[in-house]
Write a protein that holds these residues in place. Sequence first.
Motif, PDB file in Angstrom:
ATOM      1  N   ASN A 177      41.168  38.469  38.001  1.00 14.25           N
ATOM      2  CA  ASN A 177      42.192  39.005  37.105  1.00 14.25           C
ATOM      3  C   ASN A 177      41.973  40.489  36.846  1.00 14.25           C
ATOM      4  O   ASN A 177      42.939  41.265  36.736  1.00 14.25           O
ATOM      5  N   PHE A 178      40.708  40.894  36.729  1.00 11.94           N
ATOM      6  CA  PHE A 178      40.408  42.316  36.533  1.00 11.94           C
ATOM      7  C   PHE A 178      40.892  43.129  37.735  1.00 11.94           C
ATOM      8  O   PHE A 178      41.513  44.188  37.570  1.00 11.94           O
ATOM      9  N   LEU A 179      40.623  42.644  38.946  1.00 13.57           N
ATOM     10  CA  LEU A 179      41.033  43.373  40.156  1.00 13.57           C
ATOM     11  C   LEU A 179      42.557  43.447  40.256  1.00 13.57           C
ATOM     12  O   LEU A 179      43.113  44.472  40.667  1.00 13.57           O
ATOM     13  N   ILE A 180      43.231  42.373  39.874  1.00  7.62           N
ATOM     14  CA  ILE A 180      44.702  42.390  39.878  1.00  7.62           C
ATOM     15  C   ILE A 180      45.211  43.462  38.917  1.00  7.62           C
ATOM     16  O   ILE A 180      46.168  44.188  39.218  1.00  7.62           O
ATOM     17  N   ALA A 181      44.561  43.573  37.752  1.00  9.79           N
ATOM     18  CA  ALA A 181      44.944  44.616  36.793  1.00  9.79           C
ATOM     19  C   ALA A 181      44.675  46.009  37.349  1.00  9.79           C
ATOM     20  O   ALA A 181      45.301  46.984  36.912  1.00  9.79           O
ATOM     21  N   GLU A 182      43.738  46.089  38.322  1.00  4.86           N
ATOM     22  CA  GLU A 182      43.439  47.361  38.985  1.00  4.86           C
ATOM     23  C   GLU A 182      44.326  47.560  40.216  1.00  4.86           C
ATOM     24  O   GLU A 182      44.007  48.363  41.084  1.00  4.86           O
ATOM     25  N   HIS A 183      45.415  46.796  40.301  1.00  7.84           N
ATOM     26  CA  HIS A 183      46.436  46.921  41.350  1.00  7.84           C
ATOM     27  C   HIS A 183      46.001  46.322  42.688  1.00  7.84           C
ATOM     28  O   HIS A 183      46.516  46.705  43.734  1.00  7.84           O
ATOM     29  N   ALA A 184      45.074  45.367  42.655  1.00  7.51           N
ATOM     30  CA  ALA A 184      44.683  44.674  43.883  1.00  7.51           C
ATOM     31  C   ALA A 184      45.704  43.604  44.224  1.00  7.51           C
ATOM     32  O   ALA A 184      46.278  42.951  43.340  1.00  7.51           O
ATOM     33  N   GLU A 215      44.997  35.479  53.864  1.00  6.65           N
ATOM     34  CA  GLU A 215      43.777  35.298  54.648  1.00  6.65           C
ATOM     35  C   GLU A 215      42.518  35.680  53.894  1.00  6.65           C
ATOM     36  O   GLU A 215      41.420  35.659  54.448  1.00  6.65           O
ATOM     37  N   GLY A 216      42.676  36.041  52.612  1.00  4.32           N
ATOM     38  CA  GLY A 216      41.502  36.321  51.792  1.00  4.32           C
ATOM     39  C   GLY A 216      41.179  37.785  51.628  1.00  4.32           C
ATOM     40  O   GLY A 216      40.281  38.132  50.851  1.00  4.32           O
ATOM     41  N   ASP A 217      41.873  38.681  52.326  1.00  6.25           N
ATOM     42  CA  ASP A 217      41.620  40.106  52.181  1.00  6.25           C
ATOM     43  C   ASP A 217      42.150  40.618  50.847  1.00  6.25           C
ATOM     44  O   ASP A 217      43.126  40.094  50.306  1.00  6.25           O
ATOM     45  N   ILE A 218      41.512  41.662  50.335  1.00  7.04           N
ATOM     46  CA  ILE A 218      41.935  42.313  49.107  1.00  7.04           C
ATOM     47  C   ILE A 218      42.472  43.690  49.472  1.00  7.04           C
ATOM     48  O   ILE A 218      41.780  44.483  50.117  1.00  7.04           O
ATOM     49  N   VAL A 219      43.697  43.972  49.063  1.00 10.49           N
ATOM     50  CA  VAL A 219      44.389  45.201  49.453  1.00 10.49           C
ATOM     51  C   VAL A 219      44.719  46.009  48.203  1.00 10.49           C
ATOM     52  O   VAL A 219      45.170  45.451  47.192  1.00 10.49           O
ATOM     53  N   PHE A 220      44.475  47.324  48.285  1.00 14.37           N
ATOM     54  CA  PHE A 220      44.813  48.235  47.202  1.00 14.37           C
ATOM     55  C   PHE A 220      45.871  49.227  47.676  1.00 14.37           C
ATOM     56  O   PHE A 220      46.045  49.427  48.885  1.00 14.37           O
ATOM     57  N   PRO A 221      46.585  49.868  46.748  1.00 14.04           N
ATOM     58  CA  PRO A 221      47.553  50.890  47.148  1.00 14.04           C
ATOM     59  C   PRO A 221      46.881  52.001  47.953  1.00 14.04           C
ATOM     60  O   PRO A 221      45.671  52.212  47.853  1.00 14.04           O
ATOM     61  N   SER A 222      47.662  52.701  48.761  1.00 14.73           N
ATOM     62  CA  SER A 222      47.136  53.759  49.625  1.00 14.73           C
ATOM     63  C   SER A 222      46.389  54.800  48.793  1.00 14.73           C
ATOM     64  O   SER A 222      46.785  55.142  47.678  1.00 14.73           O
ATOM     65  N   ILE A 223      45.306  55.302  49.385  1.00 13.30           N
ATOM     66  CA  ILE A 223      44.478  56.283  48.691  1.00 13.30           C
ATOM     67  C   ILE A 223      44.690  57.659  49.303  1.00 13.30           C
ATOM     68  O   ILE A 223      45.284  57.805  50.364  1.00 13.30           O
ATOM     69  N   SER A 224      44.189  58.661  48.631  1.00 15.22           N
ATOM     70  CA  SER A 224      44.278  60.024  49.136  1.00 15.22           C
ATOM     71  C   SER A 224      43.472  60.157  50.421  1.00 15.22           C
ATOM     72  O   SER A 224      42.321  59.689  50.489  1.00 15.22           O
TER      73      SER A 224
END
Length: 333
Positions: free
Chosen positions: A7-14, A19-28
């Motif tokens: 839940n914490f990671l979801i709040a951090e936009h994860a 397939e189990g991978d965790i994806v975040f928004p594009s970074i600089s």
Amino acid sequence: MNRSWKNFLIAEHATFKDEGDIVFPSISPDSDKHIYAIPDLAVLTVAGNDAAKFLQGQITCNIDDITETQSSLGGLCNPKGRVITTFLLVKKIDAFLLVLPKALLGSVRDRLQKYILRSDVQLTDSSDELCLIGLSYPSGQPGGLSLPEQLFSTSQQDAAFINLSPEQNRCLVISEPETAATLWTAWTGDHGFQPQNSEQWRYLDIIAGLPWLTPETSEEFIPQMLNLDKLGGISFNKGCYTGQEIVARTHYLGKTKREMFLAECASSSTAPEPNMAIIDKSTGMEQTVGAVLMAQARQNIYRMLIVLQVSDANTYNLALNNQDQDKITLLAL
């Protein structure tokens, strides 16, 4: 994975992919400090008064060399000397932590359970109680930490920090969920670390030569074929352990028929699957000479760890044994 951590990671936009991978928004693109949540590795805790003695009779590394400041890569073998799983072994005050592929945790725990008998040993899947975080950074120490620079050196403060690659400046963090969230917030807020997709952590493991196994590659290779000897994951002066006779015989004969290599290919079809055959076309006979251990893409190029027959002539014309026979190029580890 622990629910509060997820839940914490979801709040951090994860975003959690199927397939189990965790994806975040594009970074600089200019960012050189990255932080990763690692979903495909798990933690098996081995505790009890006989834990050290028990592990010494089962694993390739020497349990006497493992301290709270020094971890080690190692392997668990079957009686034929084939590696069931590789792992990172970390010592806590009253237990040992085996960090290993999540897909193999159940079978490894069941296998070890058979050898416990009357020993005072408890095996616990701690994947719900402990979180795994990866850090990569350009130089110096990550987030103000004082981390020794030797391979697999370990610092234990509020969490365990293991140096995975001095050349890459990477460390693995093992922490309880509440501490993990606090550290993540500090690193992303105060120290400029940017969240990165979990698949890119696997990519870094590959180019560092860390040989994680899958159900498809489990029990296919002896430890030397995975370079565990070169990574300090085999002790040749400890007592007997399951599979030790085969491992020692290979060592004292002085030559391994197959070794692990870093390679790349531009696959025009699907990702190279674990244990996919590799062929050598240099003789015109398309002979099978190896197999894929693991592969991960970056910018449409797959980096792979492969296990390959050693060629005295060191001449290969390698390709994947897929529909397009994609060409493979060997790289320096």
